[in-house]
Design a protein around this motif. Sequence first.
Motif, short mmCIF file in Angstrom:
data_model
loop_
_atom_site.label_atom_id
_atom_site.label_comp_id
_atom_site.label_asym_id
_atom_site.label_seq_id
_atom_site.Cartn_x
_atom_site.Cartn_y
_atom_site.Cartn_z
N THR A 27 -0.24 -11.41 -7.87
CA THR A 27 -0.58 -11.36 -6.44
C THR A 27 -0.69 -9.92 -5.98
OG1 THR A 27 0.56 -13.45 -6.05
CG2 THR A 27 0.17 -12.05 -4.12
N VAL A 28 0.28 -9.10 -6.36
CA VAL A 28 0.28 -7.70 -5.99
C VAL A 28 -0.89 -6.97 -6.65
CG1 VAL A 28 1.58 -5.53 -6.09
CG2 VAL A 28 2.76 -7.66 -5.57
N SER A 29 -1.13 -7.28 -7.91
CA SER A 29 -2.24 -6.67 -8.64
C SER A 29 -3.57 -6.98 -7.97
CB SER A 29 -2.25 -7.17 -10.08
OG SER A 29 -3.33 -6.64 -10.79
N ARG A 30 -3.79 -8.22 -7.59
CA ARG A 30 -5.04 -8.61 -6.90
C ARG A 30 -5.17 -7.89 -5.57
NH1 ARG A 30 -3.83 -13.81 -8.75
NH2 ARG A 30 -2.87 -14.27 -6.77
N GLU A 31 -4.07 -7.76 -4.84
CA GLU A 31 -4.10 -7.08 -3.55
C GLU A 31 -4.48 -5.61 -3.72
OE1 GLU A 31 -3.84 -6.70 0.59
OE2 GLU A 31 -3.93 -8.48 -0.66
N ALA A 70 -8.79 -1.21 -3.55
CA ALA A 70 -8.94 0.05 -4.28
C ALA A 70 -10.18 0.79 -3.82
CB ALA A 70 -9.02 -0.23 -5.78
N VAL A 71 -10.09 2.07 -3.79
CA VAL A 71 -11.24 2.90 -3.45
C VAL A 71 -12.01 3.16 -4.73
CG1 VAL A 71 -11.96 5.15 -2.55
CG2 VAL A 71 -9.97 3.99 -1.58
N PRO A 72 -13.30 2.81 -4.77
CA PRO A 72 -14.07 3.03 -5.99
C PRO A 72 -14.23 4.51 -6.31
CG PRO A 72 -15.47 2.15 -4.24
CD PRO A 72 -14.08 2.21 -3.71
N PHE A 73 -14.15 4.82 -7.57
CA PHE A 73 -14.28 6.20 -8.03
C PHE A 73 -15.75 6.57 -8.12
CE2 PHE A 73 -14.73 9.30 -11.47
CZ PHE A 73 -13.90 10.31 -10.98
N SER A 74 -16.11 7.70 -7.58
CA SER A 74 -17.50 8.16 -7.69
C SER A 74 -17.50 9.60 -8.17
CB SER A 74 -18.21 8.05 -6.36
OG SER A 74 -17.58 8.84 -5.39
N ILE A 134 7.19 -3.82 -7.23
CA ILE A 134 6.71 -4.15 -5.89
C ILE A 134 6.75 -5.67 -5.70
CG2 ILE A 134 4.72 -4.13 -4.33
CD1 ILE A 134 3.86 -1.49 -5.70
N ALA A 135 6.30 -6.40 -6.72
CA ALA A 135 6.30 -7.87 -6.65
C ALA A 135 7.72 -8.41 -6.51
CB ALA A 135 5.64 -8.44 -7.90
N LYS A 136 8.64 -7.85 -7.26
CA LYS A 136 10.04 -8.31 -7.19
C LYS A 136 10.62 -8.03 -5.80
CE LYS A 136 14.35 -8.11 -9.73
NZ LYS A 136 15.05 -7.57 -10.88
N TYR A 137 10.30 -6.88 -5.23
CA TYR A 137 10.78 -6.51 -3.89
C TYR A 137 10.33 -7.54 -2.86
CZ TYR A 137 11.23 -3.83 0.43
OH TYR A 137 11.55 -3.43 1.71
N HIS A 138 9.10 -8.02 -2.99
CA HIS A 138 8.54 -8.97 -2.03
C HIS A 138 8.78 -10.43 -2.42
CE1 HIS A 138 6.52 -6.16 0.61
NE2 HIS A 138 6.10 -5.50 -0.45
N GLY A 139 9.29 -10.66 -3.61
CA GLY A 139 9.50 -12.03 -4.06
C GLY A 139 8.18 -12.73 -4.37
N MET A 172 0.83 -1.21 0.00
CA MET A 172 0.00 0.00 0.00
C MET A 172 0.86 1.26 0.00
SD MET A 172 -3.06 -0.88 -0.27
CE MET A 172 -3.26 -2.58 -0.73
N LEU A 173 1.97 1.24 0.71
CA LEU A 173 2.86 2.39 0.75
C LEU A 173 3.61 2.59 -0.57
CD1 LEU A 173 4.39 2.01 4.32
CD2 LEU A 173 2.77 3.76 3.56
N MET A 174 3.95 1.50 -1.23
CA MET A 174 4.73 1.56 -2.46
C MET A 174 3.89 1.81 -3.70
SD MET A 174 7.38 -1.60 -1.79
CE MET A 174 8.45 -1.27 -3.19
N ARG A 175 2.56 1.68 -3.61
CA ARG A 175 1.71 1.70 -4.80
C ARG A 175 1.79 3.01 -5.58
NH1 ARG A 175 -3.74 1.83 -1.38
NH2 ARG A 175 -3.66 4.01 -0.85
#
Length: 52
Positions: free
Chosen positions: A38-42, A47-51, A28-33, A17-20
């Motif tokens: 997985t990162v995309s799904r997270e 995600a906050v829906p746009f209104s 980000i995925a490479k940093y976490h291995g 969340m901080l790196m996004r």
Amino acid sequence: MTHCYHHLTAGERATIMLMREGYSIRSIAKYHGRAASTVSRELARHAVPFSC
């Protein structure tokens, strides 16, 4: 065929969340291995829906 699945830890979720804002999903995925999917799904899950 068995797959070994490991859940994201609270620390991994927090750093994702901080790196996004400043990093790509792949970096980000490479940093976490982890896989980029997985990162995309997270990120999509939290995600906050746009209104208008």
